[in-house]
Design an enzyme around this catalytic site. Structure first.
Site, short mmCIF file in Angstrom:
data_model
loop_
_atom_site.label_atom_id
_atom_site.label_comp_id
_atom_site.label_asym_id
_atom_site.label_seq_id
_atom_site.Cartn_x
_atom_site.Cartn_y
_atom_site.Cartn_z
N SER A 159 63.60 71.25 80.37
CA SER A 159 63.08 72.51 79.86
C SER A 159 64.16 73.15 79.00
CB SER A 159 62.73 73.45 81.04
OG SER A 159 62.54 74.78 80.62
N TYR A 172 64.55 77.51 89.39
CA TYR A 172 64.07 76.65 88.32
C TYR A 172 65.20 76.31 87.34
CZ TYR A 172 60.80 74.94 84.72
OH TYR A 172 60.13 74.17 83.80
#
Length: 277
Positions: A159, A172
């Protein structure tokens, strides 16, 4: 991966979906992966499903790994793949996955939005298990097969949050940074065996994971839900739209071509200019 519903129709600020592998010739049409086996985690929806479909169209046999049994079976049936129902937070389930994949796409993930001082420790641990420990366990078991055949590809769906941080996403961001490190180590160890390992780093993708974040992001940032798209999801991108799952899948496919064989240990931003700042 981060993802959500798109903008309202008619918005001049957020153009519609860009073409992906399913809307043009793309790499998949060449069936260059015939005879290869691909293991895709989180393959029942979003980026994982787009990857499963793209790799199958390119001729590969796909292990469709997901904990959502019916959805995994539906995808596997549609692409003539193999559904593997597994909860990646459970070590024994991960260690029972097929170990004969020539290509591994580590995609499965989950999200929780909260300040660090309010973040549930058990949720933090769960996210690390699914997004860091599971990829490690999968590669630990599949790399010997790749080494034996002197060819393999590891594609980690990281990401932009593997390269940059955002508030309220401690678990995350931590997990994606860890995945980046694991990918680089595998690149160094696998190079002598014909194995490459790279990360793809999308910004916010049009998937259920982002859609589920809207209410939490609104609460965390103290803004109305209708403002999350502009003020959170697209605030740091130059291209004012979400990226499509098919665009990520096309990048994953390219990393498995022979022409990409010299690219390893890298992180490829598909972030609409986010990291250009």
């Amino acid at each position: 991966m981060d993802s959500t519903k798109g903008p309202q129709e008619g918005s001049h600020q957020h153009p519609g979906p860009a073409p992906g592998p399913g809307t043009g010739p793309g790499l998949a049409s060449s069936r260059f992966l015939a005879g290869r086996k691909v293991l895709v985690t989180g393959a029942a929806s979003g980026i994982g499903r787009a990857c499963a479909e793209g790799f199958a169209a390119a001729g590969a046999e796909v292990y469709v790994v997901d904990r959502a049994a019916e959805a995994a079976k539906e995808v596997a049936s549609a692409i003539d793949g193999v559904a593997v129902v597994a909860d990646l937070s459970q070590a024994e389930a991960v260690d029972a996955l097929p170990d004969d994949a020539d290509i591994v796409v580590n995609n499965a993930g989950l999200q929780h939005v909260a300040p660090v001082h309010e973040f549930p420790p058990e949720r933090f641990t769960l996210i690390q298990r699914v997004m860091v420990e599971a990829p490690f366990r999968i590669l630990r078991r599949t790399l010997p097969h790749m080494y034996e055949h002197h060819w393999g590809r590891v594609v980690n769906i990281s990401s932009v949050h593997g390269l940059r941080a955002s508030a309220y996403k401690s678990a995350y961001v931590t997990a994606k940074h860890a995945l980046e490190g694991l990918s680089k180590v595998v690149a160094l160890e696998g190079a002598a065996h014909g194995v490459t390992s790279n990360c793809i780093n999308p910004g916010y993708v049009r998937t259920p994971l982002v859609e589920e974040q809207i209410a939490h992001q609104a609460l965390a940032h103290g803004i109305p839900a209708v403002e999350v798209m502009d003020q959170v999801f697209l605030e740091r991108t130059a291209i004012k739209r979400l990226i499509e799952p098919a665009e990520v899948a096309e990048a994953a496919l390219w990393l498995c071509t022979e022409r990409s064989g010299y690219l390893t240990g890298s992180s490829i931003p598909l972030d609409g200019g986010w990291t250009a700042h």
